[in-house]
Scaffold this motif. Structure first.
Motif, short mmCIF file in Angstrom:
data_model
loop_
_atom_site.label_atom_id
_atom_site.label_comp_id
_atom_site.label_asym_id
_atom_site.label_seq_id
_atom_site.Cartn_x
_atom_site.Cartn_y
_atom_site.Cartn_z
N GLY A 125 3.35 32.11 101.23
CA GLY A 125 4.39 31.09 101.15
C GLY A 125 4.02 29.81 101.88
N GLU A 279 5.64 37.09 99.94
CA GLU A 279 6.83 36.34 99.54
C GLU A 279 7.99 37.26 99.18
OE1 GLU A 279 5.61 32.17 97.66
OE2 GLU A 279 4.91 33.85 96.44
N ASP A 285 9.23 35.30 107.13
CA ASP A 285 9.45 33.94 106.63
C ASP A 285 8.82 32.97 107.61
OD1 ASP A 285 10.26 31.69 105.39
OD2 ASP A 285 12.41 32.13 105.42
#
Length: 519
Positions: A125, A279, A285
Motif C-alpha cells: 500500500g 492490503e 495500515d
C-alpha cells in the motif's frame, strides 16, 4: 452413507477454496461392493485409522502457528511510534525562534522520511502511494532540497540510514549553538532515535529473510494429507461382524467436520498473519502510521512546544485525592489491590497479642562455624500485634454469594508457604531447611513428617488464653495451629500504603457505605 471429502480447487497455484461434498465412494462401499470386497475395504480402513497418528499434525501445525504469531507480534511492536522522539526533542531542544522551530521540525521529519522509505520497500500500500521519491516531495515528507541532497549521496544499497544521519547532524548543530544544554540531554534524544531506527531495521530484516517457502508448504501438505487419510479411516462400518464396527451409523461424520473446521481455521489464521504488510483488512495500515507520525510529531515539537496551561491549584489541594465517579460506575464496588499474601495475617489466632523477634539459630551456628565473633548480646524484640479489620482482605471483599463461593474454592487450593510454624503445646524444634550437615539444630515436628522451615520469628501464645483439651473427653493431643508468619503484621502493611490510594483509611464514608466490617 453420507461421507466427508475434501476437494481442493487451485487458483494460480494456491489453494483458495476448500469445499466439502458427499462423494460416490460411500454409495459404492454400501451397494456396489460384494461382501468380500467390503471386508477388504474395512480392513484397509482399520489400517489407516490405526496409523493416522503417524502424521504429527498437532506438533507441526502448532509450532508453525506459534512461529508465525511471534513474528507478527514482533513486527507490530516495532512499527515505530515517533512520540518519544518528538517529546524528547521538544523538551531538550529549546528556542522559540525560527531557527529552533526549524531544527525541531526537521529532526522529526527526517525520521518519518526514513520510516516511509522502509515502508515503501516492504508494504504494497505504501509503495502504491509513493511509487517514486518525487511523490514524497509532493506529499510534504521531503523537500526538493532534501531530494537533491539524497540523490547526491551515492550508495549501492538502500539509503534508509540517511534521514537518521541528518537528524543526528542537526542534534550536533543544536548542541554547538547552545540550544541543547548538555551532552546527556543530547544523548537522550539520540537514544530515542536509535531505538526507532532499530525497530525499522528489524522489520526490514523480517522482509529480507522470510520463513522458508518449504515450511508453510509442508504444513499445508500435512494438514491436507491428514484429512485425505480421514476420508478412508473415518468411514462408518455397516457390517456387524467387522472388527471395527461403528457404534451408530450417523451418516454424516460430524466430529470429523468439526475437527476439519478447527484445524483448517488454525492454518488459515497463520497464512493470513504470515505477511502483514499487504492490503488486506487485517494487515498493517502503514499509510495511516506515516500520516499519524508526521502530524503528531509536528504538533509536539512546534504547536505545543513550551506552551502549557496556566498553573492553578487542583481540587485536591487541601484535601485527599478522591476522584469522582459517574452514577453508573459508582454502583460497583471499588476492588482495591491487595497483595496476594496480605490475607495471610488472618491466619494468626485471635488470642495472639505479641510477636517475639529473635535471631535465627542457623545464622548463629554459621558464625560459630566460621569463627566470627560478635559483640552484640542476644537480642529479643517483642512487638505488639495490632489488628485493623478495615484493611483485612477478607472484610474488604464484596459480600456476595459469588465472592464467598470463590473464597471457599480458593481456600481449598491455597498454596502453603514454606515459611510457616507448627505450634505444639509442649514446645517446638527446628531444623534449617536444606541443611544436612548441622544436626544440632532443633526441628519443627508434626505428626506426619518434619516441617523444614526457615522461620523469621516465633509466635507466642498466652498461656491463659491458650486452648486446653477437654478433660471429660478422651485424652487426645490438642489441635495444632498452623501460623503463617512470612508477612508483616497488618498495621505495618496498612500504614505503608499511599494516602492517595488508601480511600478506606482517609474517608469514613467509604467504610460506612460499603459496610466492610459487617459479617
Amino acid at each position: 452413507m453420507v461421507y466427508l471429502t475434501v476437494r481442493i480447487q487451485l487458483y494460480s497455484g494456491n489453494p483458495d477454496v476448500i469445499s466439502m461434498e458427499y462423494p460416490d465412494d460411500s454409495f459404492i462401499y454400501r451397494y456396489a461392493l460384494d461382501r468380500s470386497q467390503q471386508d477388504t475395504f474395512e480392513r484397509f480402513m482399520q489400517f489407516c485409522n490405526r496409523r493416522l497418528d503417524y502424521i504429527p499434525i498437532n506438533f507441526m501445525l502448532g509450532f508453525f502457528v506459534t512461529t508465525v504469531i511471534n513474528r507478527w507480534m514482533t513486527q507490530f511492536a516495532n512499527l515505530g511510534m515517533i512520540d518519544n522522539i518528538a517529546l524528547f526533542t521538544s523538551m531538550y531542544l529549546s528556542g522559540n525562534d525560527d531557527r529552533g522551530r526549524l531544527l525541531r521540525r526537521s529532526i522529526v521529519r527526517f525520521c518519518v522520511m526514513s520510516q516511509t522509505m522502509v515502508f515503501r520497500d516492504i508494504h504494497i500500500g505504501v509503495r502504491k502511494r509513493f511509487p517514486t521519491l518525487e511523490t514524497m516531495v509532493a506529499a510534504g515528507i521531503m523537500t526538493s532540497t532534501d531530494l537533491k541532497k539524497f540523490n547526491e549521496v551515492e550508495s549501492r544499497y538502500a539509503k534508509y540510514w540517511l534521514g537518521f544521519n541528518w537528524s543526528f547532524n542537526l542534534l550536533n548543530e543544536a548542541r554547538r549553538e547552545g540550544r541543547i544544554e548538555s551532552a546527556y540531554t543530547q544523548n537522550a534524544i539520540a537514544e530515542e532515535i536509535r531505538t526507532f531506527r532499530s525497530g525499522l531495521s528489524l522489520i526490514w530484516t523480517y522482509d529480507w529473510v522470510p520463513l522458508p517457502l518449504m515450511y508453510p508448504q509442508l504444513v499445508f501438505l500435512a494438514v491436507h494429507c491428514y484429512y485425505l487419510v480421514c476420508l478412508i479411516s473415518r468411514q462408518f462400518v455397516i457390517n456387524s461382524d467387522a472388527k471395527m464396527t461403528t457404534e451408530i451409523d450417523l451418516g454424516v461424520p460430524f466430529m470429523t467436520i468439526i475437527e476439519f473446521i478447527f484445524y483448517m481455521g488454525w492454518l488459515k489464521v497463520a497464512m493470513d498473519l504470515l505477511n502483514p504488510f499487504g492490503e488486506d483488512e487485517d494487515d498493517f495500515d502503514c499509510n495511516f502510521l506515516i500520516d499519524r507520525n508526521l502530524t503528531v510529531a509536528m504538533g509536539i515539537v512546534d504547536d505545543t512546544h513550551d506552551d502549557g496551561p496556566l498553573l492553578e491549584k487542583d481540587m485536591f489541594w487541601n484535601d485527599t485525592v478522591s476522584p469522582l465517579y459517574s452514577k453508573a460506575a459508582a454502583q460497583r464496588n471499588v476492588n482495591f489491590y491487595f497483595g496476594s499474601a496480605t490475607n495471610a495475617d488472618s491466619q494468626i489466632p485471635d488470642d495472639v497479642r505479641q510477636i517475639t523477634m529473635i535471631p535465627h539459630p542457623f545464622n548463629e551456628k554459621l558464625d560459630q562455624m566460621y569463627g566470627k565473633r560478635t559483640n552484640r548480646p542476644p537480642v529479643e524484640s517483642v512487638v505488639e500485634l495490632k489488628r485493623d479489620q478495615r484493611f483485612s482482605t477478607g472484610n474488604n471483599r464484596k459480600q456476595t454469594v459469588e465472592a464467598r463461593f470463590s473464597n471457599k474454592i480458593g481456600a481449598i487450593f491455597q498454596k502453603r508457604h514454606s515459611k510457616s510454624l507448627t505450634i505444639t503445646p509442649n514446645g517446638f524444634n527446628t531444623k534449617a531447611r536444606a541443611s544436612t550437615d548441622i544436626e544440632t539444630l532443633p526441628t519443627f515436628t508434626t505428626n506426619q513428617k518434619p516441617c523444614y522451615s526457615n522461620p523469621d520469628c516465633i509466635v507466642e501464645v498466652d498461656e491463659e488464653t491458650a486452648e486446653q483439651p477437654n478433660m471429660e473427653e478422651p485424652s487426645q493431643d490438642p489441635p495444632r495451629k498452623r501460623v503463617n508468619i512470612s508477612n508483616k503484621r497488618e498495621s505495618v502493611i496498612s500504614m505503608g500504603r499511599s494516602r492517595s490510594f488508601n480511600h478506606f483509611g482517609e474517608h469514613v464514608d467509604y467504610h460506612d457505605y460499603y459496610n466492610f466490617d459487617k459479617e
